[in-house]
Design an enzyme around this catalytic site. Structure first.
Site, PDB file in Angstrom:
ATOM      1  CB  SER A  52      -0.893   0.007   1.245  1.00 38.05           C
ATOM      2  OG  SER A  52      -1.529   1.268   1.418  1.00 38.05           O
ATOM      3  CE1 TYR A  58      -4.506  -1.833   5.116  1.00 40.05           C
ATOM      4  CE2 TYR A  58      -3.409   0.235   4.563  1.00 40.05           C
ATOM      5  CZ  TYR A  58      -4.070  -0.924   4.165  1.00 40.05           C
ATOM      6  OH  TYR A  58      -4.293  -1.159   2.837  1.00 40.05           O
TER       7      TYR A  58
END
Length: 540
Positions: free
Chosen positions: A411, A424
């Protein structure tokens, strides 16, 4: 047994059940039939296996003069062997190096009694000649550099002198150092090596100067070793000349029969049993929706057979139905389950050519407000899910020795710090570094690794993202708000899937997707202090 081809006596070896399909193995230069010694026992269980010393090598006759080694005579030798060992049935032909070059001459002959042809590290000289006449490219320069020895073999004194001075005697040591060969074939004889130079002098320049149109309807499997220092058949437009063509790679150097006999035998057996074009096999985790589903669709449109997994079996089956593939329910965070699934996929469909570790979950919240359970959930799926996938399928891909590609979904958060994405971002940064390490480790096996770093993309992950320190009602509100914001961004998962396919085809290592992901990647390298300042803001 001995077979006569004109006035040349060829030494032929036959093993196996006479009623089984016949496989003829043809060696190259400066080898003898012994180059196949580790392949033959693996094939003889299912086939009648024939090897022979080509003219000028081993126990066969060594005719004098360059013209005695022209391709048309080598072709006649092959047909003489085929007629002697299998007069009533076509044979399956397998050849390496110059064995492949002379076998192409036979395979492209109308009416040849050959059922299939597996070529390893040996092109048709006419095909190569046509390609060399095409528009110059980097690939042409690379092949010319690889083929330096061809020029050397045309020098009147140098090449014979090198062999006579002892290279033949030391050939086994050369193979061990250059190719990693653990068991060298029978020692190359000085007379074989010197006489075999005529192969190059009699055939290379005539074919390159005036290449012929050489076509074939015989099914052909071309095996290209990924670390071949001498020949690269990849750029050749073989589809122009071969009606039924299967291209495969092997993670080894030039002498594949010596270094990877099991892989060679397996490829040969597979092609004998099924000569239809082989479909690419792609495995996608988290394929029930979002980027996973879009990726499955993208590869399926290119003709791949797609296998998807998801914790939601209904969604996985929906994707499988869309792509004509197969669905499994798997929790990627369960290492044992992943290994069992990988073995099941390999048994049912084969070892994947492409693995896409896509499954992931979202979480938002400050470090202090994120509970241990929430950390564990994020790391179990986002990090351990990737580790489990890479380990379970990576071992199978390495053992298969045919290369492949691993895609790990990271990501932009991997390099874009945020005070509300500690869990995350940490999981995705770990995937980023894991991919870098894995890329270096798997490179010798011909397996590429791509790290995909999406930014804001409209997927279902926003609807399942959890938030720290809030009740159920507030969490539902935050999920709905996030989904609306991501929808407004208007960047769909199909565009990420297109980048994934492109990364696999081109071998690209790191792929930021979306403008913000690319900008953050640039800033992380050029001005990391700016990103650290942004991280303090409430922008996510």
């Amino acid at each position: 047994m001995n077979v006569l081809s004109g006035d040349v006596r060829l030494a032929v070896q036959v093993q196996g059940d006479p009623t089984a399909p016949t496989v003829v193995l043809v060696h190259g230069y400066p080898d003898t039939h012994a180059v196949w010694d580790d392949v033959v026992p693996l094939l003889v269980k299912d086939f009648r296996v024939v090897t022979y010393d080509v003219r000028g090598a081993g126990a066969s006759d060594r005719p004098r003069g360059r013209d005695a080694y022209r391709l048309e005579l080598l072709k006649q030798d092959l047909f003489a062997v085929v007629d002697a060992v299998s007069p009533d049935r076509p044979v399956h032909l397998v050849a390496h190096d110059w064995g492949s070059i002379q076998s192409w001459e036979a395979v492209t002959e109308p009416g040849a009694r050959i059922a299939s042809f597996t070529s390893i590290s040996g092109p048709c000289l006419d095909h190569m000649g046509h390609w060399l006449r095409s528009r110059p490219s980097v690939a042409h320069l690379r092949q010319l550099l690889r083929s330096w020895y061809v020029l050397a073999f045309h020098l009147p004194v140098l090449a014979p002198l090198v062999w006579k001075l002892g290279l033949a005697r030391r050939w086994g040591n050369v193979l061990r150092r250059a190719e990693g060969v653990t068991r060298s074939p029978a020692r190359t004889l000085k007379a074989d090596a010197v006489q075999g130079i005529a192969l190059y002098r009699a055939n290379v320049l005539p074919r390159f100067k005036a290449p012929r149109p050489r076509r074939t309807d015989i099914p052909v499997q071309v095996v290209q070793p990924l670390r071949d220092a001498y020949v690269d058949t990849t750029p050749l437009d073989l589809e122009r000349w071969v009606t039924t063509l299967r291209r495969r790679t092997l993670a080894c150097g030039h002498w594949a029969p010596l270094t990877h006999p099991a892989a060679v035998a397996r490829m040969v057996a597979e092609f004998v049993h099924d000569t239809s074009p082989r479909r690419e096999l792609v495995v996608v985790t988290g394929g029930g929706s979002g980027i996973g589903r879009a990726t499955a669709l993208a590869f399926a449109r290119q003709g791949a057979l797609v296998v998807v997994s998801d914790v939601d079996m209904v969604k996985a089956q929906e994707t499988a139905a869309m792509v004509g593939g197969h669905a499994y329910r798997v929790d990627v965070s369960d290492g044992r389950a992943m290994r069992a699934w990988a073995e099941e996929v390999a048994a049912a469909h084969g070892v994947p050519d492409v693995l896409v570790n896509n499954a992931g979950v979202g979480h938002s919240g400050s470090f202090l407000s994120t509970s241990t359970e929430q950390w564990r959930r994020v790391l179990d799926v986002n990090l351990w899910g990737v580790v489990n996938g890479c380990r379970a399928f990576g071992e199978l891909m390495v053992d298969r020795a045919e290369g492949g590609h691993v895609v790990n979904l990271s990501s932009a958060a991997a390099y874009l710090p945020s005070k509300v994405l500690s869990a995350y971002a940490t999981s995705k940064a770990a995937v980023f570094m894991l991919s870098d390490c894995l890329r270096a480790e798997l490179a010798p096996a011909g397996i590429g690794v791509s790290t995909i770093c999406p930014g804001v993309v409209k997927t279902d992950i926003t609807a399942t993202t959890t938030f720290s320190g809030v009740g159920e009602e507030e969490q539902a509100c935050k999920q709905a708000r996030s989904s609306r914001l991501y929808a407004l961004r208007g960047f769909g998962p199909d565009r990420v899937a297109a980048e994934i396919v492109h990364a696999v085809r081109t071998g690209k290592a790191v792929v930021p997707v979306t403008v913000e992901a690319k900008a953050a990647r640039l800033l992380s390298r050029a001005a990391p202090s700016a990103l650290r300042a942004i991280a303090k803001l409430d922008v996510l």
